[in-house]
Write a protein that holds these residues in place. Structure first.
Motif, PDB file in Angstrom:
ATOM      1  N   HIS A  27      -6.269  36.187 -41.071  1.00 38.82           N
ATOM      2  CA  HIS A  27      -7.421  36.791 -40.294  1.00 38.82           C
ATOM      3  C   HIS A  27      -7.222  38.192 -39.862  1.00 38.82           C
ATOM      4  N   ASP A 268      -9.754  36.523 -29.765  1.00 43.73           N
ATOM      5  CA  ASP A 268     -11.302  36.288 -29.237  1.00 43.73           C
ATOM      6  C   ASP A 268     -12.043  35.194 -29.913  1.00 43.73           C
ATOM      7  N   ASP A 269     -13.294  34.935 -29.864  1.00 48.76           N
ATOM      8  CA  ASP A 269     -13.659  33.815 -30.347  1.00 48.76           C
ATOM      9  C   ASP A 269     -13.883  33.802 -32.176  1.00 48.76           C
ATOM     10  N   GLU A 270     -13.972  35.262 -32.500  1.00 47.32           N
ATOM     11  CA  GLU A 270     -13.892  35.381 -33.753  1.00 47.32           C
ATOM     12  C   GLU A 270     -12.723  34.823 -34.477  1.00 47.32           C
ATOM     13  N   ARG A 272     -10.750  32.615 -32.944  1.00 50.51           N
ATOM     14  CA  ARG A 272     -10.792  31.063 -32.965  1.00 50.51           C
ATOM     15  C   ARG A 272     -11.413  30.264 -34.165  1.00 50.51           C
ATOM     16  N   ARG A 273     -12.861  31.005 -34.330  1.00 48.21           N
ATOM     17  CA  ARG A 273     -13.656  30.498 -35.499  1.00 48.21           C
ATOM     18  C   ARG A 273     -12.985  30.394 -36.720  1.00 48.21           C
ATOM     19  N   ALA A 274     -12.054  31.314 -36.964  1.00 45.76           N
ATOM     20  CA  ALA A 274     -11.469  31.679 -38.306  1.00 45.76           C
ATOM     21  C   ALA A 274     -10.450  30.599 -38.252  1.00 45.76           C
ATOM     22  N   LEU A 276     -10.416  27.611 -36.826  1.00 41.08           N
ATOM     23  CA  LEU A 276     -10.802  26.399 -36.751  1.00 41.08           C
ATOM     24  C   LEU A 276     -11.423  26.003 -38.070  1.00 41.08           C
ATOM     25  N   ALA A 277     -11.813  26.974 -38.787  1.00 40.15           N
ATOM     26  CA  ALA A 277     -12.527  26.847 -39.926  1.00 40.15           C
ATOM     27  C   ALA A 277     -11.926  26.061 -41.088  1.00 40.15           C
ATOM     28  N   GLU A 278     -12.381  25.219 -41.678  1.00 41.09           N
ATOM     29  CA  GLU A 278     -11.589  24.269 -42.767  1.00 41.09           C
ATOM     30  C   GLU A 278     -11.030  25.339 -44.100  1.00 41.09           C
TER      31      GLU A 278
END
Ligand code: ATR
Length: 278
Positions: A27, A268-270, A272-274, A276-278
């Motif tokens: 990422h 950051d949150d971006e 975290r989302r990356a 956690l994404a499958e």
């Protein structure tokens, strides 16, 4: 390695399929437009030392080290950071231009940075800390809490002898408490940490009462799958502040990325989302 070859880094373990590090660093590489690669490297025990010595010659700038090599890697390193030496394990290798292998441990740093990010007024100095568990993660976390000025660290571990060994290694500010007295040891503690694997998906839950905890105490977990562990849910249910364990994973990765790819990465949150994404 030539000037134009893309920078390489990776994570060495055995097995390696479970590691989230390739997703995390991948990422960052995309985000900053860096033409480098971060690869998972499954290295068998018989090949480990030779593989580590060969990676710099293949253009690797460094690697993360994971299970089961975090202790063994210290024998291959040419230089070891003070904190890695104290903890007795390393998770980050930097390959120097002169060929030297530098080993560092950023787990404790990741732990502290996660708390600083999500609880900015938190301080290790604010009072006694209670650490549940006495494994490798606990060693790094306790070392960081002590060097950040924790006045006392209480350790409760199922196998008491491992907690005693940590007291012998880390000294006077450690108090060993019985595993089944962990709830009592919350009295007056301002930081309460689960470093055991309990609560992880597929593992038994960690069931502990927070009724004796100080109302301003902070509870945090190193488990991040699930994010809201039963331990954190219980703490939140009586009004304690909680910080989940994902940020520790993200922050421990940042120093390596910065060294290998010459870019300080954002946690950051971006991200975290990356991750956690499958
Ligand atoms: P890590 O390097 O991730 O910390 P570890 O060294 O295997 O892994 O440590 C795991 C921790 O979880 C230890 O504190 C372990 O307690 P023991 O030292 O008694 O083994 C703790 N742990 C694991 N399963 C547990 C269980 N069912 N009950 C209580 N503690 C447990």
């Amino acid at each position: 390695m030539t000037e134009s070859s893309p920078p390489l880094a990776g994570v060495v373990g055995w097995p390696i399929g479970h590691s989230l590090s390739p997703k995390l660093h991948g990422h960052w590489l995309r985000r900053y437009g860096i033409p480098g690669h971060y690869v998972p490297l499954a290295v068998a025990p018989n090949d480990f030392d030779e593989a580590i010595r060969t990676l710099p010659k293949l253009g690797f700038r460094g690697v993360n080290i994971t299970i089961p090599y975090k202790q063994r890697v210290l024998q291959v390193a040419d230089n070891i950071s003070d904190r890695a030496a104290l903890i007795g394990s390393a998770n980050t290798l930097i390959f120097r231009e002169n060929g030297g292998i530098y080993a560092d441990n950023t787990d404790g740093y990741g732990f502290i940075e996660n708390l600083r990010q999500y609880a900015p007024d938190w301080s290790a100095k604010s009072g006694p800390c209670l650490v549940l568990g006495a494994g490798g993660a606990a060693r790094a976390i306790i070392s960081a809490l002590l060097s950040d000025g924790a006045p006392e660290v209480r350790i409760a571990n199922r196998t008491r002898q491992r907690a005693v060994a940590l007291k012998e290694a880390y000294g006077a500010r450690i108090t060993v408490v019985d595993w089944n007295r962990g709830a009592d040891a919350m009295e007056g503690a301002m930081t309460i940490v689960n470093t055991t694997s309990l609560g992880m998906t597929g593992q038994p839950e960690l069931n502990i009462s927070f009724t004796r905890a100080h109302g301003a105490a902070l509870a945090t977990d190193i488990v991040y799958a699930p994010l809201r562990t039963p331990f954190l849910q219980e703490a939140a249910s009586i009004g304690l502040r909680t910080v989940d364990g994902l940020g520790m994973l993200l922050h421990q990765a940042a120093p390596g990325f910065r060294q290998w790819f010459d870019q300080a990465p954002e946690v950051d949150d971006e991200l975290r989302r990356a991750v956690l994404a499958e």
